[in-house]
Design a protein around this motif. Sequence first.
Motif, PDB file in Angstrom:
ATOM      1  N   ALA A 137       0.825  -1.214   0.000  1.00 20.61           N
ATOM      2  CA  ALA A 137       0.000   0.000   0.000  1.00 20.61           C
ATOM      3  C   ALA A 137       0.863   1.268   0.000  1.00 20.61           C
ATOM      4  O   ALA A 137       0.354   2.361  -0.248  1.00 20.61           O
ATOM      5  N   HIS A 138       2.155   1.118   0.304  1.00 15.42           N
ATOM      6  CA  HIS A 138       3.049   2.272   0.356  1.00 15.42           C
ATOM      7  C   HIS A 138       4.230   2.073  -0.573  1.00 15.42           C
ATOM      8  O   HIS A 138       5.343   2.492  -0.306  1.00 15.42           O
ATOM      9  N   ASP A 139       3.968   1.408  -1.707  1.00 15.24           N
ATOM     10  CA  ASP A 139       5.022   1.160  -2.675  1.00 15.24           C
ATOM     11  C   ASP A 139       5.114   2.353  -3.618  1.00 15.24           C
ATOM     12  O   ASP A 139       4.095   2.903  -4.041  1.00 15.24           O
ATOM     13  N   ASP A 140       6.340   2.749  -3.914  1.00 16.37           N
ATOM     14  CA  ASP A 140       6.584   3.730  -4.963  1.00 16.37           C
ATOM     15  C   ASP A 140       5.796   5.022  -4.763  1.00 16.37           C
ATOM     16  O   ASP A 140       5.247   5.585  -5.712  1.00 16.37           O
ATOM     17  N   GLY A 141       5.744   5.469  -3.518  1.00 15.98           N
ATOM     18  CA  GLY A 141       5.123   6.763  -3.251  1.00 15.98           C
ATOM     19  C   GLY A 141       3.606   6.749  -3.203  1.00 15.98           C
ATOM     20  O   GLY A 141       2.984   7.787  -3.001  1.00 15.98           O
ATOM     21  N   ILE A 142       2.994   5.559  -3.414  1.00 16.77           N
ATOM     22  CA  ILE A 142       1.534   5.458  -3.230  1.00 16.77           C
ATOM     23  C   ILE A 142       1.303   5.593  -1.740  1.00 16.77           C
ATOM     24  O   ILE A 142       1.500   4.642  -0.990  1.00 16.77           O
ATOM     25  N   THR A 143       0.879   6.734  -1.301  1.00 18.07           N
ATOM     26  CA  THR A 143       0.851   6.899   0.139  1.00 18.07           C
ATOM     27  C   THR A 143       0.026   8.101   0.517  1.00 18.07           C
ATOM     28  O   THR A 143      -0.248   8.973  -0.296  1.00 18.07           O
ATOM     29  N   GLN A 144      -0.413   8.100   1.740  1.00 21.49           N
ATOM     30  CA  GLN A 144      -1.046   9.290   2.276  1.00 21.49           C
ATOM     31  C   GLN A 144      -0.232   9.706   3.481  1.00 21.49           C
ATOM     32  O   GLN A 144       0.206   8.853   4.255  1.00 21.49           O
ATOM     33  N   ASP A 145      -0.062  10.996   3.616  1.00 19.23           N
ATOM     34  CA  ASP A 145       0.812  11.506   4.672  1.00 19.23           C
ATOM     35  C   ASP A 145       0.566  10.838   6.021  1.00 19.23           C
ATOM     36  O   ASP A 145       1.482  10.401   6.687  1.00 19.23           O
ATOM     37  N   HIS A 146      -0.724  10.750   6.396  1.00 14.20           N
ATOM     38  CA  HIS A 146      -0.993  10.330   7.768  1.00 14.20           C
ATOM     39  C   HIS A 146      -0.632   8.869   8.022  1.00 14.20           C
ATOM     40  O   HIS A 146      -0.385   8.484   9.149  1.00 14.20           O
ATOM     41  N   THR A 147      -0.606   8.034   6.956  1.00 17.88           N
ATOM     42  CA  THR A 147      -0.278   6.640   7.228  1.00 17.88           C
ATOM     43  C   THR A 147       1.228   6.391   7.291  1.00 17.88           C
ATOM     44  O   THR A 147       1.660   5.362   7.779  1.00 17.88           O
ATOM     45  N   LEU A 168       9.573  -5.320   0.534  1.00 19.83           N
ATOM     46  CA  LEU A 168       8.811  -6.568   0.659  1.00 19.83           C
ATOM     47  C   LEU A 168       9.578  -7.594   1.487  1.00 19.83           C
ATOM     48  O   LEU A 168       9.004  -8.310   2.299  1.00 19.83           O
ATOM     49  N   TYR A 169      10.895  -7.653   1.284  1.00 20.29           N
ATOM     50  CA  TYR A 169      11.699  -8.604   2.062  1.00 20.29           C
ATOM     51  C   TYR A 169      11.687  -8.244   3.549  1.00 20.29           C
ATOM     52  O   TYR A 169      11.567  -9.108   4.413  1.00 20.29           O
ATOM     53  N   LEU A 170      11.813  -6.972   3.855  1.00 16.65           N
ATOM     54  CA  LEU A 170      11.781  -6.522   5.258  1.00 16.65           C
ATOM     55  C   LEU A 170      10.449  -6.899   5.909  1.00 16.65           C
ATOM     56  O   LEU A 170      10.402  -7.318   7.069  1.00 16.65           O
ATOM     57  N   ALA A 171       9.363  -6.746   5.157  1.00 19.19           N
ATOM     58  CA  ALA A 171       8.039  -7.080   5.683  1.00 19.19           C
ATOM     59  C   ALA A 171       7.919  -8.572   5.923  1.00 19.19           C
ATOM     60  O   ALA A 171       7.514  -9.025   6.997  1.00 19.19           O
ATOM     61  N   MET A 172       8.328  -9.351   4.928  1.00 19.01           N
ATOM     62  CA  MET A 172       8.118 -10.787   4.958  1.00 19.01           C
ATOM     63  C   MET A 172       9.008 -11.467   5.978  1.00 19.01           C
ATOM     64  O   MET A 172       8.613 -12.414   6.634  1.00 19.01           O
ATOM     65  N   THR A 173      10.233 -10.972   6.109  1.00 20.88           N
ATOM     66  CA  THR A 173      11.209 -11.647   6.961  1.00 20.88           C
ATOM     67  C   THR A 173      11.178 -11.119   8.384  1.00 20.88           C
ATOM     68  O   THR A 173      11.285 -11.877   9.336  1.00 20.88           O
ATOM     69  N   TYR A 174      11.059  -9.807   8.538  1.00 29.46           N
ATOM     70  CA  TYR A 174      11.205  -9.211   9.865  1.00 29.46           C
ATOM     71  C   TYR A 174       9.941  -8.501  10.357  1.00 29.46           C
ATOM     72  O   TYR A 174       9.979  -7.858  11.398  1.00 29.46           O
ATOM     73  N   ALA A 175       8.845  -8.578   9.604  1.00 30.50           N
ATOM     74  CA  ALA A 175       7.600  -7.879   9.972  1.00 30.50           C
ATOM     75  C   ALA A 175       7.823  -6.377  10.149  1.00 30.50           C
ATOM     76  O   ALA A 175       7.145  -5.732  10.959  1.00 30.50           O
ATOM     77  N   ILE A 176       8.760  -5.835   9.383  1.00 26.72           N
ATOM     78  CA  ILE A 176       9.043  -4.399   9.403  1.00 26.72           C
ATOM     79  C   ILE A 176       8.124  -3.696   8.405  1.00 26.72           C
ATOM     80  O   ILE A 176       8.005  -4.139   7.263  1.00 26.72           O
ATOM     81  N   LYS A 177       7.487  -2.612   8.851  1.00 30.97           N
ATOM     82  CA  LYS A 177       6.654  -1.836   7.937  1.00 30.97           C
ATOM     83  C   LYS A 177       7.523  -0.836   7.176  1.00 30.97           C
ATOM     84  O   LYS A 177       7.938   0.178   7.729  1.00 30.97           O
ATOM     85  N   ALA A 178       7.808  -1.167   5.933  1.00 32.70           N
ATOM     86  CA  ALA A 178       8.683  -0.324   5.120  1.00 32.70           C
ATOM     87  C   ALA A 178       7.889   0.314   3.986  1.00 32.70           C
ATOM     88  O   ALA A 178       7.340  -0.386   3.149  1.00 32.70           O
ATOM     89  N   ALA A 179       7.817   1.636   4.006  1.00 31.71           N
ATOM     90  CA  ALA A 179       7.270   2.355   2.859  1.00 31.71           C
ATOM     91  C   ALA A 179       8.424   2.619   1.896  1.00 31.71           C
ATOM     92  O   ALA A 179       9.589   2.572   2.292  1.00 31.71           O
ATOM     93  N   ASN A 180       8.104   2.868   0.634  1.00 29.96           N
ATOM     94  CA  ASN A 180       9.182   3.352  -0.227  1.00 29.96           C
ATOM     95  C   ASN A 180       8.675   4.461  -1.106  1.00 29.96           C
ATOM     96  O   ASN A 180       7.518   4.494  -1.510  1.00 29.96           O
TER      97      ASN A 180
END
Lengths: 279, 279
Positions: A137-147, A168-180
Amino acid sequence: MPIPRKRHVFYVSDGTGVTAEMLGESLLAQFPDLDYEVVRAPFVDSPQKAGELVSKIERVAQGSGFRPIVFSTLVKPEVLAVIQNGPGLVMDLFGAFIDPLEREFGMESTHTVGRFHGMRDTHSYHRRIEAINFALAHDDGITQDHTLVEADIILIGVSRSGKTPTSLYLAMTYAIKAANYPLIPEDLERMRLPEALRPHREKLFGLTIAPERLAQIRSERRPNSAYADLANCRREIELALELMRREGIPWLDTTTKSIEEIAAVVMLHLEKIRRYQDL
Amino acid sequence: MPIPRKRHVFYVSDGTGVTAEMLGESLLAQFPDLDYEVVRAPFVDSPQKAGELVSKIERVAQGSGFRPIVFSTLVKPEVLAVIQNGPGLVMDLFGAFIDPLEREFGMESTHTVGRFHGMRDTHSYHRRIEAINFALAHDDGITQDHTLVEADIILIGVSRSGKTPTSLYLAMTYAIKAANYPLIPEDLERMRLPEALRPHREKLFGLTIAPERLAQIRSERRPNSAYADLANCRREIELALELMRREGIPWLDTTTKSIEEIAAVVMLHLEKIRRYQDL
C-alpha cells in the motif's frame, strides 16, 4: 555419451523444509565445484512417510552410484530414526545442537513439529501479513501523509534503485513496515525532499546504485529511453546523493548487494536508531 | 522490583546472518518457556570486528548473569576463533557439518564468505528480482493474457484468501513466477473461470479459507460491509470450491497455514506437474 554422475541432496523436514534448505544451501555453497540436484521433502511427519522417502533415497542412491546427502530438521525421534536407517548421509541439523542447548537451559525441548514460522519478531504471524500489506500500500510513493506515521522505515532513492524488493523482504522476513518513496527528477532539480517525507526525516533511508547498473536495469524496462540513458542516470544519482548528504540521510550503495544484504544493513540501522545497540 | 533475568541470543555471521537466525529460531522454538532477547551481528568479517563483538558479549554476560548463546555461520576460522575465545556458548553451525561433507565429497570447502544469497534455484539473483516484479505486475488479476504464458503458477481464490503474500514469497524465496487472479462474484455466479485463465488451466492452483476467518480478515478492511458479511463469505467460498472441483483445479485450505507452509505445498505441486517427483 554417459550422463555425468550427480550428487543428490534431500531437504527433509516435518514442516516446510525452509530451514533445512537454507542451511544446506549455505553449506554446499562452500563447495562451488559440486554438481548436485535438489529433492525437497517437506511435511515428513510420520514414520510411514519417512519410509516412503527412504525408498526414494534408495532409488536415487542406486541410480547415481553416490550416497545421497540428507539435510534434516526432523524433530520427532521416531521419524528421524527411519531416515537414519536409510542409505543417505544424514546431516541432523537439530540433533547436533538440541542436546547442548537442553543442558545449557536445564530444560527439555518439546520435540514439537512446526512451531516455527519464520524469523525473530514474527511469532505473531499476523504482523508479517500486515507488514506486507503495508509495503504494497506504500510502494513507490503510493501513500497518504498520515499513514506514513505507521512506517518503521521509509526507503528513498531514484526509480529502480532496489526499494520495492527490499521493502517486501523486510516485511516478509522481519515484519518491518517499510514504505518506499521515489526521488523523481522534479525533487532532484529542486534539491528538496518530497513534501510528504519532510515530517518523517528520521525514518528515511536512502538506496543508491552505480549509474551503469541503473542504466542497464532501466533499459530492460524501457530500451533507448531518456529514462534509461546513462548520462541521465548519472545525473539523477549524483543529485540524489547530494540531496541525501545535505539532508543528513543515511544511505547504502546496492549495486553489488543482494536483497538479503540490503535488508540486513537496514535492520542494523533500525536497531541503531531504536537504541538497541548498546545493551 | 528486580528485572527478570533473560537469556541473550546472538546471531553472528560474516554475511547477512539470515541463515544463523533461521536455524537458531527453529531450535529455540523447541524451548517455548525460554525468555530471550536477540542481538543480530551480521557482517562480522574480520578478527577486529569479532573482537568488538566479544566485548559486547562480555558486557551482556555480566549484565544478565547468564552465558549468552551464540549461533554462528562464520566461515573464516580466524574470525570464529575470536568468538570461541569469548564467554558465549557458541553453536558453530558450519563447523558441525563442513568436516563430514568434506570427507564425503573428497573436496575441501572454500571457506568463502557470502557466497550464498538465498534458497535453491536462486543462484541467479536476477531471476528472483524478475520473479518479484512479475508477481507485482500480475497481482490481483492485473494482467494481460499474453504475459500469463510466462507464469510458473497462477494462484486463484476469492478476495483475501492469501494469494498476494504467497505469490511474493514464492518469488522471493524460490524465484517462481506466480501470478494471482481473484475469483470475483460474477465469475462465481456464472460458475465459469475468468476468460483470461481458461488457456492456462494446468497452471491454476486454488487457495481457500474458512468463511469465519475470511469474514474476520475482510472486516478489518471494510467493517460492516456486504463484502465482509459472513453469509456472503460463506457463499463465495462454497461457489469457489464448486468451481475448482468442476474444473479439476487443485486447491489448499490456507486457514491455519503460514505463508511458508502454503508456498511449500505449491512447490510440491509444481515439482509434481514438472514430473520431478519420480526420479
